[in-house]
Design an enzyme around this catalytic site. Structure first.
Site, PDB file in Angstrom:
ATOM      1  CB  CYS A   1      68.980  73.679-120.441  1.00 11.73           C
ATOM      2  SG  CYS A   1      68.992  72.715-118.914  1.00 11.73           S
TER       3      CYS A   1
ATOM      4  CG  ASP B   1      63.692  83.220-103.048  1.00 10.73           C
ATOM      5  OD1 ASP B   1      63.015  82.834-104.007  1.00 10.73           O
ATOM      6  OD2 ASP B   1      64.747  82.696-102.694  1.00 10.73           O
TER       7      ASP B   1
ATOM      8  CB  CYS C   1      59.577  83.811-124.948  1.00 12.72           C
ATOM      9  SG  CYS C   1      60.171  83.803-123.251  1.00 12.72           S
TER      10      CYS C   1
ATOM     11  CB  CYS D   1      67.277  72.359-112.681  1.00  9.73           C
ATOM     12  SG  CYS D   1      67.892  74.033-112.568  1.00  9.73           S
TER      13      CYS D   1
ATOM     14  CB  CYS E   1      67.637  85.326-121.595  1.00 11.81           C
ATOM     15  SG  CYS E   1      66.061  86.112-121.927  1.00 11.81           S
TER      16      CYS E   1
ATOM     17  CB  CYS F   1      66.506  79.495-122.073  1.00  9.67           C
ATOM     18  SG  CYS F   1      64.754  79.481-122.475  1.00  9.67           S
TER      19      CYS F   1
HETATM   20 FE1  SF4 Z   1      62.391  83.441-123.597  1.00  8.84          FE
HETATM   21 FE2  SF4 Z   1      64.810  84.288-122.934  1.00  8.84          FE
HETATM   22 FE3  SF4 Z   1      64.315  81.684-123.149  1.00  8.84          FE
HETATM   23 FE4  SF4 Z   1      64.426  83.204-125.317  1.00  8.84          FE
HETATM   24  S1  SF4 Z   1      66.116  82.751-123.927  1.00  8.84           S
HETATM   25  S2  SF4 Z   1      62.882  81.661-124.824  1.00  8.84           S
HETATM   26  S3  SF4 Z   1      63.513  85.087-124.573  1.00  8.84           S
HETATM   27  S4  SF4 Z   1      63.442  83.065-121.656  1.00  8.84           S
HETATM   28 FE1  SF4 Z   2      68.619  76.761-116.442  1.00  6.03          FE
HETATM   29 FE2  SF4 Z   2      68.652  74.721-114.691  1.00  6.03          FE
HETATM   30 FE3  SF4 Z   2      69.168  74.299-117.248  1.00  6.03          FE
HETATM   31 FE4  SF4 Z   2      70.928  75.633-115.765  1.00  6.03          FE
HETATM   32  S1  SF4 Z   2      70.328  73.509-115.546  1.00  6.03           S
HETATM   33  S2  SF4 Z   2      70.280  76.151-117.832  1.00  6.03           S
HETATM   34  S3  SF4 Z   2      69.527  76.770-114.390  1.00  6.03           S
HETATM   35  S4  SF4 Z   2      67.249  75.017-116.380  1.00  6.03           S
END
Ligand code: SF4
Ligand code: SF4
Length: 382
Positions: free
Chosen positions: A200, A134, A190, A216, A250, A196
């Site tokens: 967010c 990591d 995707c 983030c 996701c 996603c």
């Molecule tokens: Fe890709 Fe998962 Fe985001 Fe959908 S939710 S765009 S499949 S990363």
């Molecule tokens: Fe993902 Fe960061 Fe947004 Fe939370 S804040 S949904 S970890 S990109």
């Protein structure tokens, strides 16, 4: 029965708990220009080490001159979701799933060293290797994608078509030429999904697979050492360490299976802890509660800062006595965020506590937080 050296390495890695294993040649990065642009845009925020690592990330042979192969590995950390009533309770904090159990760095590093030793004992030649988990200067998702462990999703996580994205990634560099599965097709994508990006809370995914860390919540609650920008605090809700929202939504993660690693299962008190049980922890209590936990990375001051924001977002008068106490903390960062939280809750008691603290507060940033909080309370009726 594993026959070739490559097969034996893959087999041993799986025995050691790495569910996904893939091997690629150690060569120049193909995504370094994009990564450089990401840093130049300022998207790394205050994570200066990412910029410092840039030259090393260009080519893994800068890390091990004799490297011929990169063994990419992924260890599952998915554990069952807590009940919804706990997660949605604003008097409780949410901690990112990867931090529910023990610190993965130590656990994975030990396994990587075991794997490296196995390779040394099995190969019929002198073996040189280096291991990374990591935090090392390796563009790990690029190698993992090349090794067909998964694809890099729009949320920037590596996603495996069978089992989703709840994985810790790790690598072993070796000076051995191994067999590479370059002809194997990469499965999953995707497609047109944008779940996603839409979910967010801070719009941190500024375009597919392009994340502005400064927005983030994972960065804000773990990496950022100082004050959290005021305009982002309300969006943090009750997230007190990290954020999993872009992984939780996701669809590929509906296929996740719980990990067999006991160390990643939730410790007592890490699933939706009561905010008031955390807010005035002393340094000794923090150190003992989060010993060998990823949460210690935020340090007491950062973690309590996050908890105070969650209490402000909860907005209940129940939080006022604890916030009053936090106004007297030695750390200006904590006093400032306690003031903000009192401003969000409002009411006579919160106002009085802020006014009293203003008479003796010496730190200019905290004073300013107190004045802003009093203004907010002044604009709302008791
Ligand atoms: Fe890709 Fe998962 Fe985001 Fe959908 S939710 S765009 S499949 S990363
Ligand atoms: Fe993902 Fe960061 Fe947004 Fe939370 S804040 S949904 S970890 S990109």
């Amino acid at each position: 029965m594993a026959n070739t050296l490559t097969e034996r390495i893959q087999h041993r890695a799986q025995e050691l708990g790495f569910e996904l294993v893939g091997i690629t040649p150690a060569e120049q990065s193909q995504t370094i220009q994009r990564y450089r642009k990401w840093i130049d845009n300022g998207y790394a925020g205050e994570m200066g080490y990412l910029k410092r690592h840039l030259p090393l990330k260009e080519d893994t042979r800068q890390l091990l001159q004799e490297a011929k192969s990169v063994i990419s590995l992924a260890m599952n950390y998915y554990t069952k979701d807590p009940p919804n009533n706990l997660v949605n309770d604003p008097s409780r904090g949410q901690i990112s799933r990867y931090a529910w159990g023990d610190d993965y760095h130590d656990i994975i590093r030990e396994r990587l060293l075991e794997l490296a030793e196995y390779i040394r004992n099995t190969a019929e030649t002198e073996v040189k290797s280096r291991v990374f988990v990591d935090s090392g200067p390796v563009l790990e998702r690029e190698f993992a994608q090349k090794a067909k462990l998964g694809w890099i999703g729009k949320n920037t996580n590596l996603i495996n078509w069978r089992s989703g994205s709840w994985y810790f990634l790790a690598e072993v560099l070796v000076n051995l030429e191994l067999e590479y599965d370059t002809n194997e097709p990469l499965r999953g994508s995707c497609g047109t999904c944008t779940l996603c990006i839409e979910a967010c809370p801070t719009d941190a995914i500024v375009e597919p697979n392009w994340l502005d860390s400064r927005l983030c919540i994972s960065y804000l609650t773990i990496e950022l050492r100082d004050s959290i920008p005021v305009e982002l605090r309300p969006q943090m809700g009750n997230l007190i360490f990290g954020c999993d929202i872009c992984q939780e939504v996701c669809p590929w993660n509906s296929k996740a299976n719980p990990t067999t690693e006991q160390a990643f299962h939730p410790r007592d008190g890490n699933l939706a802890p009561e905010l008031l049980s955390l807010v005035n922890m002393t340094q000794t209590e923090f150190s003992s509660r989060y010993k060998d936990s990823p949460i210690k990375r935020a340090k007491r001051r950062g973690f309590l800062r996050n908890v105070l924001i969650a209490i402000g977002n909860w907005g209940s008068q129940t939080g006022v006595p604890a916030l009053k106490e936090a106004l007297h903390d030695d750390e200006p960062l904590i006093r400032g965020h306690a003031a903000w939280a009192l401003g969000q809750i409002g009411g006579k008691k919160a106002k009085l506590a802020l006014e009293n603290q203003l008479t003796c507060e010496v730190d200019p940033a905290v004073k300013s937080e107190i004045q802003d909080a009093l203004q907010i309370i002044g604009r709302t009726k008791d």
